[in-house]
Design a protein around this motif. Structure first.
Motif, mmCIF file in Angstrom:
data_model
loop_
_atom_site.group_PDB
_atom_site.id
_atom_site.type_symbol
_atom_site.label_atom_id
_atom_site.label_comp_id
_atom_site.label_asym_id
_atom_site.label_seq_id
_atom_site.Cartn_x
_atom_site.Cartn_y
_atom_site.Cartn_z
ATOM 1 N N PHE A 135 -14.791 -12.760 -6.257
ATOM 2 C CA PHE A 135 -13.373 -12.347 -5.246
ATOM 3 C C PHE A 135 -13.166 -10.886 -5.573
ATOM 4 C CE2 PHE A 135 -13.097 -17.044 -5.775
ATOM 5 C CZ PHE A 135 -12.945 -17.655 -4.326
ATOM 6 N N TYR A 136 -12.275 -10.392 -4.673
ATOM 7 C CA TYR A 136 -11.651 -9.213 -4.814
ATOM 8 C C TYR A 136 -10.521 -9.388 -5.936
ATOM 9 C CZ TYR A 136 -8.566 -5.077 -3.627
ATOM 10 O OH TYR A 136 -7.848 -4.048 -3.559
ATOM 11 N N ALA A 137 -10.679 -8.315 -6.866
ATOM 12 C CA ALA A 137 -9.546 -8.306 -8.183
ATOM 13 C C ALA A 137 -8.485 -8.162 -7.345
ATOM 14 C CB ALA A 137 -10.171 -7.532 -9.108
ATOM 15 N N VAL A 150 -1.468 -6.642 -3.886
ATOM 16 C CA VAL A 150 -1.475 -6.238 -5.260
ATOM 17 C C VAL A 150 -2.672 -6.154 -5.920
ATOM 18 C CG1 VAL A 150 -0.393 -6.817 -7.417
ATOM 19 C CG2 VAL A 150 0.796 -7.306 -5.469
ATOM 20 N N ALA A 151 -3.060 -5.083 -6.150
ATOM 21 C CA ALA A 151 -4.708 -4.827 -6.593
ATOM 22 C C ALA A 151 -4.718 -4.396 -8.176
ATOM 23 C CB ALA A 151 -5.387 -3.795 -5.686
ATOM 24 N N ASP A 152 -5.828 -4.947 -8.599
ATOM 25 C CA ASP A 152 -6.189 -4.629 -10.061
ATOM 26 C C ASP A 152 -6.316 -2.844 -10.371
ATOM 27 O OD1 ASP A 152 -6.988 -4.159 -12.696
ATOM 28 O OD2 ASP A 152 -8.337 -5.905 -12.763
ATOM 29 N N HIS A 156 -10.046 -1.459 -9.047
ATOM 30 C CA HIS A 156 -9.734 -0.717 -7.557
ATOM 31 C C HIS A 156 -8.836 0.294 -7.665
ATOM 32 C CE1 HIS A 156 -12.034 -4.086 -6.110
ATOM 33 N NE2 HIS A 156 -11.199 -5.151 -6.697
ATOM 34 N N PRO A 157 -8.876 1.431 -8.151
ATOM 35 C CA PRO A 157 -7.970 2.451 -8.632
ATOM 36 C C PRO A 157 -7.064 3.036 -7.314
ATOM 37 C CG PRO A 157 -10.310 2.968 -9.709
ATOM 38 C CD PRO A 157 -10.172 1.772 -8.840
ATOM 39 N N LEU A 162 -2.074 2.594 -4.389
ATOM 40 C CA LEU A 162 -1.277 2.383 -3.082
ATOM 41 C C LEU A 162 -0.463 1.025 -3.108
ATOM 42 C CD1 LEU A 162 -4.054 3.114 -0.561
ATOM 43 C CD2 LEU A 162 -2.253 4.636 -1.097
ATOM 44 N N SER A 163 -0.681 0.177 -3.801
ATOM 45 C CA SER A 163 -0.083 -1.278 -3.934
ATOM 46 C C SER A 163 1.045 -1.267 -4.966
ATOM 47 C CB SER A 163 -0.871 -2.315 -4.176
ATOM 48 O OG SER A 163 -1.261 -2.140 -5.456
#
Length: 283
Positions: A135-137, A150-152, A156-157, A162-163
């Protein structure tokens, strides 16, 4: 024999008898209660037992054919220890099961996610054969009529940066998530399990997370993992899961979560796996 198997056998020492519901499978015609009688030969500190109802001998009886029971059976089989596994349902797996519909859709029973970083999973399973799909982190959080990502930031820098201003929570909350993640990674599993213990809710409050972040993010997220939306689960378990989330990928097998059970059971003697056998009492 590992601690898991020792626990299973030590538990059996305290048993005097085990009564089963009438057998429905595997050609057992007797409906007599199964009595467990210790043999005289010892295996370490554990005893051996005889299943009398079906006229067969075994060293260990495992009650329950979920993942823990199957892993125990796998270890016993590897060590050459005879066992019988009793599962009340018609299929093995407990909560870890997948149903295929007539249209070919795969439906996992309940909420499931597989973390590749679990040490015992790495030891027990063939990841390549499971064909794990990651899955997407991150997470899409529904709030105020829209999804907010909300991204890791470690994986995913760009999305992570951006989040940062996105709800739920503030930028400071997101920084604190990163700090907790880093703390969990830097500690060993043993250190986490020996740390001072509180509830997860108290842990989050002590770290300084806002109430919005706790209610809008941690409660649904951790509540789904722990089946405890009140977040009363141990803070040690929270930190352990944070470590696992940080070190591994969030996946599901291509054929559904039930393929984990199928893989564990595939190398075990079929005659030792008894489904439809409900343990009614232990005396």
């Amino acid at each position: 024999i590992t601690h898991l198997c020792q626990v299973a056998m030590h538990t059996m020492i305290a048993m005097r008898s085990c009564t089963l519901a009438p057998p429905r499978r595997l050609g057992l015609t007797t409906t007599k209660p199964v009595s467990l009688r210790p043999h005289t030969r010892a295996m370490g500190r554990a005893g051996r037992f005889r299943v009398c109802a079906s006229g067969e001998n075994t060293d260990v009886i495992i009650v329950g054919g979920g993942v823990a029971g199957l892993c125990c059976a796998k270890r016993l089989h590897k060590e050459g220890v005879r066992f019988v596994l009793l599962e009340a349902q018609s299929e093995l797996g407990g909560r870890v099961r997948t149903q295929r519909t007539e249209d070919g859709f795969l439906l996992d029973r309940g909420f499931h996610i597989f973390l590749t970083s679990y040490p015992e999973a790495q030891a027990q399973l063939d990841y390549e054969a499971l064909d794990l799909k990651p899955f997407y982190a991150g997470a899409d959080v529904w709030q105020n009529g829209a999804f907010r990502r909300v991204a890791d930031p470690f994986r995913h820098p760009v999305d992570g940066l951006l989040s940062l201003p996105n709800p739920p929570g503030s930028v400071v909350d997101k920084v604190r998530v990163g700090a907790v993640r880093l703390q969990a990674v830097l500690q060993s599993g043993d250190s986490i399990l020996a740390a001072p213990e509180t509830s997860t809710l108290t842990k989050l409050q002590n770290v300084g997370f806002s109430q919005e972040m706790i209610d809008s993010f941690f409660r649904p997220f951790l509540g789904g993992i722990f089946f405890d939306p009140q977040l009363n689960v141990s803070s040690r378990l929270f930190m352990f899961v944070m470590r696992m989330l940080a070190l591994g990928s969030n996946c599901l097998p291509a054929a559904g979560i039930g393929s984990i059970v199928e893989q564990l059971a595939s190398g075990l003697p079929a005659a030792s796996l008894r489904t439809g056998m409900q343990v009614a009492s232990v005396e």
